[in-house]
Write an enzyme that holds these catalytic residues in place. Structure first.
Site, PDB file in Angstrom:
ATOM      1  N   GLU A  54       0.908  -1.136  -0.200  1.00 11.52           N
ATOM      2  CA  GLU A  54       0.160   0.007  -0.085  1.00 11.52           C
ATOM      3  C   GLU A  54       0.958   1.148  -0.081  1.00 11.52           C
ATOM      4  OE1 GLU A  54      -2.173   1.804  -1.333  1.00 11.52           O
ATOM      5  OE2 GLU A  54      -3.984   0.783  -0.410  1.00 11.52           O
ATOM      6  N   ASP A  95      -6.952   0.014  -3.564  1.00  9.58           N
ATOM      7  CA  ASP A  95      -8.012   1.004  -3.609  1.00  9.58           C
ATOM      8  C   ASP A  95      -8.630   1.076  -5.115  1.00  9.58           C
ATOM      9  OD1 ASP A  95      -6.037   1.896  -5.609  1.00  9.58           O
ATOM     10  OD2 ASP A  95      -5.797   3.883  -4.707  1.00  9.58           O
ATOM     11  N   HIS A 126     -12.895 -22.494 -43.667  1.00 14.73           N
ATOM     12  CA  HIS A 126     -13.247 -22.252 -45.087  1.00 14.73           C
ATOM     13  C   HIS A 126     -14.665 -22.633 -45.570  1.00 14.73           C
ATOM     14  CE1 HIS A 126     -13.262 -26.864 -45.637  1.00 14.73           C
ATOM     15  NE2 HIS A 126     -12.778 -26.733 -44.585  1.00 14.73           N
TER      16      HIS A 126
HETATM   17  O1  AHR Z   1     -14.810 -24.535 -48.160  1.00 17.64           O
HETATM   18  C1  AHR Z   1     -15.242 -25.949 -48.891  1.00 17.64           C
HETATM   19  C2  AHR Z   1     -16.535 -26.314 -48.358  1.00 17.64           C
HETATM   20  O2  AHR Z   1     -17.290 -25.307 -48.679  1.00 17.64           O
HETATM   21  C3  AHR Z   1     -16.736 -26.084 -46.979  1.00 17.64           C
HETATM   22  O3  AHR Z   1     -16.548 -27.242 -46.258  1.00 17.64           O
HETATM   23  C4  AHR Z   1     -18.198 -26.040 -46.860  1.00 17.64           C
HETATM   24  O4  AHR Z   1     -18.887 -25.620 -45.833  1.00 17.64           O
HETATM   25  C5  AHR Z   1     -18.651 -25.196 -48.234  1.00 17.64           C
HETATM   26  O5  AHR Z   1     -19.659 -25.671 -48.856  1.00 17.64           O
HETATM   27  O1  AHR Z   2       0.676   0.417  -3.344  1.00 18.84           O
HETATM   28  C1  AHR Z   2       0.501   0.814  -4.649  1.00 18.84           C
HETATM   29  C2  AHR Z   2      -1.119   1.133  -4.921  1.00 18.84           C
HETATM   30  O2  AHR Z   2      -1.238   2.297  -4.266  1.00 18.84           O
HETATM   31  C3  AHR Z   2      -2.076   0.413  -4.169  1.00 18.84           C
HETATM   32  O3  AHR Z   2      -2.520  -0.782  -4.921  1.00 18.84           O
HETATM   33  C4  AHR Z   2      -3.149   1.220  -4.324  1.00 18.84           C
HETATM   34  O4  AHR Z   2      -4.290   1.115  -3.125  1.00 18.84           O
HETATM   35  C5  AHR Z   2      -2.629   2.702  -4.013  1.00 18.84           C
HETATM   36  O5  AHR Z   2      -2.980   3.605  -4.950  1.00 18.84           O
END
Ligand code: AHR
Ligand code: AHR
Ligand code: AHR
Length: 508
Positions: free
Chosen positions: A230, A306, A473
């Site tokens: 802190e 904080d 694809h």
């Molecule tokens: O990209 C080839 C084929 O095209 C895929 O497997 C299918 O989703 C689409 O018909």
């Molecule tokens: O100690 C560093 C930071 O200072 C803490 O995490 C925070 O609570 C404050 O701003």
């Protein structure tokens, strides 16, 4: 009851499960992180993961997702007790719509779940929820999803049980994506204010990851693991620079912070292999307000105490303990982490892997077209029959260099082999080869998140900015298509086959 028994030791955790009448988990012999912490006398009081169980006996939900199509929710559990996330549940529940992670369940039995963070002193709320498909990963050969924190995203629990308060000792580790970070405040996991306001020095103790230099920093240019105490991210005893805190950017990073009266430590390591290193081990910072500490015991993820929410990062798993874990206990936890098998490989399906830096070709799997590959032709993406007798031009057109995703390092982008600097990107849902113009839109249009093929074969590639659309694809032209929709290329007929690709050896 369960917690008390488990704290006796990992060896007796199995016995505890049997005593409680829990069926014997198939891999109960393996102690998972919270079994190891319990054996060390510093049991987990919070255990969060979207990828796996953190107790050998855990057989409950890991997280909950909500889909936009009808606003219903679904718990995502484990494949078996002590096992990995059942990502297929998410994939089918979220098919054709978008899912957000609404709850990250606490596996410790204390109910310290993380949910949407409310507004706080630094920023209003509620914060955004993470897109459930944005951080795909493989763990132990299984598909899983991490928690992808874009700026504005945050989780919190201000009403916890068993988390350290005041100067009480505690430990914590988290596994982050060490390549996903920014310089915003503050990508934290750990102990914070129960009011979501900055209540002063020493009111937090969280592990931070990123490269903000406003408060503290270490060697190199960052990112660093630091402690958010802190009003200060600390890399060591000094307020600003501590040379021993190194820049760390392992793709899977183990990050540790622990603290007890006038003593704390930062540790870290590669979550895929090797041990932990200690980056700091010593007294509280030499700045007033941090000794003794004034911990409040809320838990935050992805934000500052904080509710500062300018930060980015990815979280896979993490725990908080009661008591200051020994280095030896953490070393055993790290050994379990490296054995868990975190990987960017798409795994699961047939075909090769999408490893950044490698060249690949993408082959169609629909029965019509298994000799066809994604290639560019007149700047358009189409499929063509490619074989060993194809021309060198055709082979080059059908070869792509895998990169970390331009918009999200958890995903991938495909650079053209023979047009360096050009990438596969969609525009009006058609796929093209185009030069990266450096814009945010281009990066998003050129980023695809791999998952196990929708047909069960190969790999499907979800559009990063249209996550319910996949590279498909249709009539030998390539699109990002949804499973049913207004365009002819969204046809549900043979959709699953048309969006499933085998990652092949590169033709060029
Ligand atoms: O990209 C080839 C084929 O095209 C895929 O497997 C299918 O989703 C689409 O018909
Ligand atoms: O100690 C560093 C930071 O200072 C803490 O995490 C925070 O609570 C404050 O701003
Ligand atoms: O392909 C869908 C959108 O169409 C892309 O995000 C954008 O580039 C174009 O307007």
């Amino acid at each position: 009851m369960r917690k008390r028994l488990m704290s006796v030791g990992a060896a007796s955790a199995l016995a505890a499960g049997l005593l409680a009448g829990v069926s014997t988990p198939s891999n109960a012999a393996t102690s998972l992180p919270c079994d190891i912490y319990a054996a060390g006398g510093t049991p987990c009081v919070a255990a969060h993961s979207t990828t796996r169980a953190l107790y050998a006996s855990y057989n409950g939900p890991l997280y909950q997702v909500r889909r936009s199509s009808d606003n219903t929710t679904r718990d995502i559990g484990v494949l078996s007790a002590g096992g990995y996330a059942n990502a297929a549940t998410q994939d089918s529940f979220c098919s054709g719509t978008t899912c957000l992670i609404t709850v990250i369940y606490d596996q410790s039995g204390r109910g310290n779940n993380l949910t949407q963070a409310p507004g706080g002193g630094a920023a209003g709320g509620p914060d955004n929820l993470a897109v459930a498909t944005a951080a795909p990963t493989t763990v132990g050969g299984h598909k899983a999803y991490g928690v992808y924190v874009a700026p504005g995203t945050g989780y919190r629990n201000n009403h916890t049980s068993g988390i350290a308060t005041g100067d009480q000792p505690e430990g914590m580790y988290a596994i982050f994506d060490g390549t996903h970070y920014n310089g915003g405040c503050c990508f934290d996991y750990g102990n914070a204010e129960t009011s979501s306001n900055d209540t002063g020095n020493g009111h937090m103790e969280a592990v931070y990851f990123g490269n903000i230099k406003v408060w503290g920093y270490g060697a190199g240019n960052g990112p660093w693991v630091m402690a958010d105490l802190e009003n200060g991210l600390f890399s060591g005893v000094n307020q600003h620079y501590n040379a021993n805190d190194p820049t760390v950017n392992y793709r899977y990073l183990t990050a540790i912070v622990k603290g007890e009266p006038n003593h704390w430590s930062i540790r870290g390591g590669n979550a895929q292999s090797g041990g932990l290193s200690t980056f700091y081990n010593g007294v509280r910072p030499n700045v007033s307000g941090y000794n003794p500490m004034h911990k409040e015991g809320a838990i935050i993820l992805g934000i500052g105490g904080d509710n500062s929410k300018g930060s980015a990062g990815t979280f896979y798993e993490g725990v908080m303990t009661s008591g200051y874990p020994s280095d030896a206990t953490e070393n055993s936890v790290q050994a379990n982490i490296t054995s868990a098998g975190y990987s960017t490989s798409t795994g699961g399906g047939t075909g090769g892997t999408l490893t950044p830096g490698s060249s690949i070709s993408l082959r169609a799997t629909t029965a019509c077209c298994t000799d066809r590959y994604i290639r560019h032709q007149n700047d358009q993406a189409v499929t063509s029959v490619i074989n060993s007798s194809s021309s060198s031009l055709d082979k080059n057109d059908a070869t792509w260099i895998v990169h970390n995703g331009l918009a999200n390092s958890s995903c991938v982008s495909f650079e053209s082999k023979n047009y360096p600097g050009d990438y596969l990107r969609h525009q009006n849902f058609h796929l093209y080869r185009q030069t990266n113009d450096g814009s945010t839109l281009f990066a998003a249009d050129a980023t695809f998140c791999p998952q196990t093929g929708k047909s069960g074969q190969g790999t499907s590639l979800a559009s990063y900015n249209y996550p319910d659309r996949f590279i498909r694809h249709y009539d030998n032209t390539v699109y990002i298509a949804s499973d049913g929709g207004s365009n002819s290329f969204d046809s549900a007929t043979s959709w699953a086959d048309d969006v499933s690709w085998v990652v092949d050896q590169p033709w060029a």
